[in-house]
Write a protein that holds these residues in place. Structure first.
Motif, short mmCIF file in Angstrom:
data_model
loop_
_atom_site.label_atom_id
_atom_site.label_comp_id
_atom_site.label_asym_id
_atom_site.label_seq_id
_atom_site.Cartn_x
_atom_site.Cartn_y
_atom_site.Cartn_z
N GLN A 175 0.83 -1.21 0.00
CA GLN A 175 0.00 0.00 0.00
C GLN A 175 0.87 1.26 0.00
O GLN A 175 0.58 2.23 -0.67
CB GLN A 175 -0.94 0.01 1.23
CG GLN A 175 -2.06 -1.01 1.15
CD GLN A 175 -1.61 -2.40 1.62
OE1 GLN A 175 -0.43 -2.65 1.82
NE2 GLN A 175 -2.56 -3.29 1.77
N GLU A 176 1.94 1.22 0.79
CA GLU A 176 2.82 2.39 0.84
C GLU A 176 3.48 2.62 -0.51
O GLU A 176 3.57 3.75 -0.99
CB GLU A 176 3.89 2.20 1.94
CG GLU A 176 3.33 2.37 3.36
CD GLU A 176 4.30 1.87 4.42
OE1 GLU A 176 5.11 0.94 4.13
OE2 GLU A 176 4.26 2.39 5.54
N LEU A 177 3.96 1.56 -1.10
CA LEU A 177 4.59 1.70 -2.42
C LEU A 177 3.58 2.17 -3.46
O LEU A 177 3.90 2.97 -4.34
CB LEU A 177 5.23 0.38 -2.85
CG LEU A 177 6.48 -0.04 -2.07
CD1 LEU A 177 7.01 -1.38 -2.58
CD2 LEU A 177 7.57 1.01 -2.18
N ASN B 169 -2.95 -9.70 -0.46
CA ASN B 169 -2.35 -8.46 -0.94
C ASN B 169 -0.90 -8.59 -1.37
O ASN B 169 -0.20 -7.62 -1.52
CB ASN B 169 -2.42 -7.35 0.13
CG ASN B 169 -3.86 -7.00 0.43
OD1 ASN B 169 -4.70 -7.06 -0.45
ND2 ASN B 169 -4.13 -6.66 1.66
N LEU B 170 -0.44 -9.78 -1.54
CA LEU B 170 0.92 -9.95 -2.02
C LEU B 170 0.93 -11.09 -3.02
O LEU B 170 0.43 -12.16 -2.77
CB LEU B 170 1.86 -10.26 -0.85
CG LEU B 170 3.35 -10.22 -1.18
CD1 LEU B 170 3.78 -8.78 -1.47
CD2 LEU B 170 4.17 -10.78 -0.04
N GLY C 21 -4.20 -1.69 -12.33
CA GLY C 21 -4.52 -0.68 -11.33
C GLY C 21 -4.79 -1.25 -9.95
O GLY C 21 -5.35 -0.59 -9.08
N TYR C 22 -4.36 -2.50 -9.76
CA TYR C 22 -4.67 -3.20 -8.52
C TYR C 22 -4.20 -2.43 -7.29
O TYR C 22 -3.10 -1.93 -7.22
CB TYR C 22 -4.00 -4.59 -8.53
CG TYR C 22 -4.21 -5.38 -7.27
CD1 TYR C 22 -3.18 -5.61 -6.38
CD2 TYR C 22 -5.48 -5.89 -6.97
CE1 TYR C 22 -3.39 -6.33 -5.21
CE2 TYR C 22 -5.69 -6.61 -5.81
CZ TYR C 22 -4.64 -6.83 -4.93
OH TYR C 22 -4.86 -7.55 -3.78
N GLY C 23 -5.08 -2.37 -6.34
CA GLY C 23 -4.73 -1.73 -5.09
C GLY C 23 -5.22 -0.30 -4.98
O GLY C 23 -5.16 0.30 -3.90
N CYS C 24 -5.71 0.26 -6.09
CA CYS C 24 -6.27 1.61 -6.07
C CYS C 24 -7.66 1.49 -6.68
O CYS C 24 -7.82 1.37 -7.89
CB CYS C 24 -5.41 2.57 -6.89
SG CYS C 24 -6.10 4.22 -7.03
N LYS C 25 -8.65 1.52 -5.82
CA LYS C 25 -10.03 1.21 -6.26
C LYS C 25 -10.48 2.05 -7.45
O LYS C 25 -11.14 1.57 -8.35
CB LYS C 25 -11.00 1.45 -5.11
CG LYS C 25 -11.48 0.21 -4.39
CD LYS C 25 -12.42 -0.65 -5.22
CE LYS C 25 -12.69 -1.97 -4.52
NZ LYS C 25 -12.09 -3.09 -5.21
N LEU C 26 -10.13 3.32 -7.45
CA LEU C 26 -10.60 4.21 -8.52
C LEU C 26 -9.95 3.90 -9.86
O LEU C 26 -10.46 4.28 -10.92
CB LEU C 26 -10.34 5.67 -8.15
CG LEU C 26 -11.20 6.24 -7.03
CD1 LEU C 26 -10.78 7.68 -6.72
CD2 LEU C 26 -12.68 6.21 -7.40
N VAL D 194 -6.69 3.79 -2.11
CA VAL D 194 -5.70 2.72 -2.03
C VAL D 194 -6.06 1.79 -0.87
O VAL D 194 -6.36 2.24 0.23
CB VAL D 194 -4.28 3.30 -1.84
CG1 VAL D 194 -3.27 2.19 -1.52
CG2 VAL D 194 -3.84 4.06 -3.06
N TYR D 195 -6.05 0.51 -1.14
CA TYR D 195 -6.42 -0.44 -0.07
C TYR D 195 -5.41 -1.58 0.01
O TYR D 195 -4.58 -1.76 -0.86
CB TYR D 195 -7.83 -1.01 -0.33
CG TYR D 195 -7.93 -1.88 -1.57
CD1 TYR D 195 -8.13 -1.31 -2.84
CD2 TYR D 195 -7.81 -3.28 -1.49
CE1 TYR D 195 -8.22 -2.10 -3.97
CE2 TYR D 195 -7.89 -4.08 -2.64
CZ TYR D 195 -8.10 -3.49 -3.86
OH TYR D 195 -8.17 -4.27 -5.01
#
Lengths: 252, 310
Positions: free
Chosen positions: A4-6, A196-197, A221-226, A251-252
């Motif tokens: 998520q941070e990255l 998530n990994l 775009g995985y990890g950013c819902k929009l 971001v989730y």
């Protein structure tokens, strides 16, 4: 750093520099993290053939200490070592300057062959995109790899099912697994994003007799819902701070 | 220029039922009206440039007016052999690129293409066009299809053939002149395409200045080569000729000199044959290479001086 941070750093970097293919980077971030955290040894090589996903690579290189935060955030600036596609002449960890699609796998085949000739240990990993698999040179390389039983070659396919198009290409029977198998590859089990990994075991083994293809079912775009599976974001960056904040919050 | 060209192309697509558009996975969203109008005649073929050109050849063979579109290095360098055969077969496919030279500055050398004009001009029967507006681009395209339709095969020089149209990132003001200082007898400057962003900045240079949208002087079915128009003037003196081109060296200088005849000195302002190892913006790279408008002005001023006598 966590994924998520990255992810947030990738989005911020693209916003700041008005550059970058964010969704293409996010769909492979897990794969690149796993490669650098768990898989690659000093004898291995990793080629990011789908070079436009380079923000994922740069983020991981920063996380691993190969580049600095300042260098990461200098992405595509005039004197930066980090361009919109990775350059082997500027980044030591990049074996080939990619960006033009279809070159990474043939190059990886050459590296794998070289290891065989020299009797060297280690494997060659090449990450290609599913759209990139349109290129004939991918299949020329696959044919060579299969013919020469390059069991030290692992081709990973980022199968995110989209490209820079509003209308999907709908090739009937577009089945990468069958195609790579027909060209003499062993197919690893499909790999899914879990916890998530990106997870896949390091199944490279000296007992393989064929090159390996690992087809990763990913989400652009995985990890950013929009951004997920939204073709409008292919080569677009957030334009305003408000838009940036909305993306970061998703971001989730 | 790209966006405006898409608008013109969409109109042409709706009017001409023979037009087939083949896309190398770009421009799909921008040309969505074409997909809605007649999805059989617009094809997003994906990322397979070599096969793409041969597919276009087949479509043209069947009588369609084919427009193929992708990013410059991929629709020229990557499929060069296929383009060679296309030209030999005299298929009137129009190849439209974006991203010539270093328009995609941030993306690095895999997406730069300063060599497209020079390598394509080495293919016989290939017409290479460098329009400064989208309107010019669409007119070139339509003219090429018209020639194909009228081709009797008897005259090699005006027979069918593919055409390469290089779209720039921005376009010139349609009201910008293409000829400056026509009465100057101090020399001649030929500018290839939109190398100079604002041609009016050069109005004080003491030389004839011509903006050329092609580097084939004998190719005058649409654009009359300026040399021919002013031939009688040039015969009475031997001009110093300079070409300005924002790409690797082409035959532009040679072609211009052949048309002029008796020349008194040659200069070229353009890119050296080197990879660009910088990113940033196109403007930054222009300055880095000395090809921004101000640098070009200063170089021309050194050669020809200014009209007010400086």
């Amino acid at each position: 750093m966590t994924r998520q941070e990255l992810t947030k750093h990738i989005i911020k970097c693209a916003y700041q520099n008005k550059a970058g293919h964010i969704p293409s980077a996010l769909s492979i971030l897990d794969i690149v993290m796993t490669m650098y955290n768990d898989i690659l040894t000093k004898d291995d090589k990793f080629i990011l053939s789908k070079g436009h996903g380079c923000l994922a690579l740069y983020a991981v290189l920063w996380d691993k200490g190969y580049i600095t935060e300042e260098q990461f955030y200098s992405f595509t600036q005039f004197d930066s070592i980090l361009g919109g596609h990775p350059s082997s002449r500027k980044i030591p960890q990049v074996p080939l300057s990619t960006g033009s699609l279809g070159h990474g796998l043939p190059f990886a085949v050459g590296l794998a062959m070289a290891k065989k000739i020299k009797g060297e240990a280690g494997a060659v990993y090449c990450l290609i995109g599913d759209g990139e698999a349109n290129e004939g040179s991918i299949w020329e390389a696959a044919a060579i790899a299969g013919h020469h039983s390059l069991n030290n070659l692992i081709c990973i396919v980022d199968n995110n099912h989209s490209g820079d198009r509003a209308l999907e290409i709908d090739y009937p029977n577009y089945n990468l697994r069958d195609k790579f198998r027909a060209f003499g590859f062993d197919i690893d089990s499909y790999c899914y994003n879990t916890n998530n990994l990106f997870y896949f075991s390091n199944t490279f083994s000296l007992y393989n007799t064929k090159p390996i293809c690992r087809i990763a079912q990913t989400i652009k775009g995985y990890g950013c819902k929009l951004m997920e599976s939204n073709p409008a974001w292919h080569h677009r960056q957030p334009k305003t701070e408000q838009e940036l904040n909305e993306l970061l919050e998703s971001v989730y | 220029m790209r966006t405006n060209f898409y608008d013109y192309l969409t109109l042409a697509f709706k009017v001409d039922p023979k037009i087939v558009i083949v896309l190398g996975d770009i421009g799909v969203h921008s040309l969505r009206e074409c997909f809605e109008h007649d999805p059989k005649r617009i094809i997003n073929i994906g990322i397979c440039e070599q096969a793409m050109i041969d597919v276009c050849s087949g479509l043209a063979d069947a009588g369609f007016h084919v427009v193929v579109h992708s990013i410059a290095p991929f629709v020229t360098e990557r499929c060069y052999e296929q383009l060679k055969i296309l030209a030999y077969e005299r298929k009137s496919v129009v190849i439209v690129s974006v991203g010539g030279s270093y328009n995609y500055a941030k993306l690095g050398i895999t997406h730069h293409c300063p060599a497209d004009i020079s390598i394509l001009s080495k293919i016989p029967n290939m017409r290479v066009m460098t329009p400064i507006t989208a309107e010019s681009a669409i007119k070139f395209m339509e003219a090429n299809f018209k020639i194909a339709d009228l081709d009797t095969g008897k005259d090699d020089r005006v027979g069918s053939g593919p055409m390469y149209i290089r779209l720039e990132e921005q376009e010139s003001n349609p009201l910008s002149p293409k000829v400056l200082n026509p009465d100057s007898r101090n020399g001649i400057v030929f500018i290839l395409g939109r190398t100079v962003k604002d041609i009016n900045k050069l109005k004080n240079i003491n030389a004839n200045i011509f903006v050329c949208e092609t580097l084939s002087p004998s190719y005058d079915f649409y654009t009359t080569f300026p040399g021919k128009m002013y031939e009688s003037k040039f015969k009475s003196y031997s001009p110093r000729v300079t070409v300005v081109e924002k790409c690797y060296q082409t035959d532009f200088l040679l072609n211009c000199c052949n048309e002029i005849g008796n020349i008194n000195g040659l200069n070229r302002i353009g890119m050296e044959c080197k990879f660009i190892d910088k990113y940033g913006s196109q403007d930054e790279i222009d300055k880095y290479l000395g090809l921004d408008d101000d640098s070009i002005y200063n170089k021309l001023k050194e050669i020809y001086g200014e009209i007010n006598g400086n």
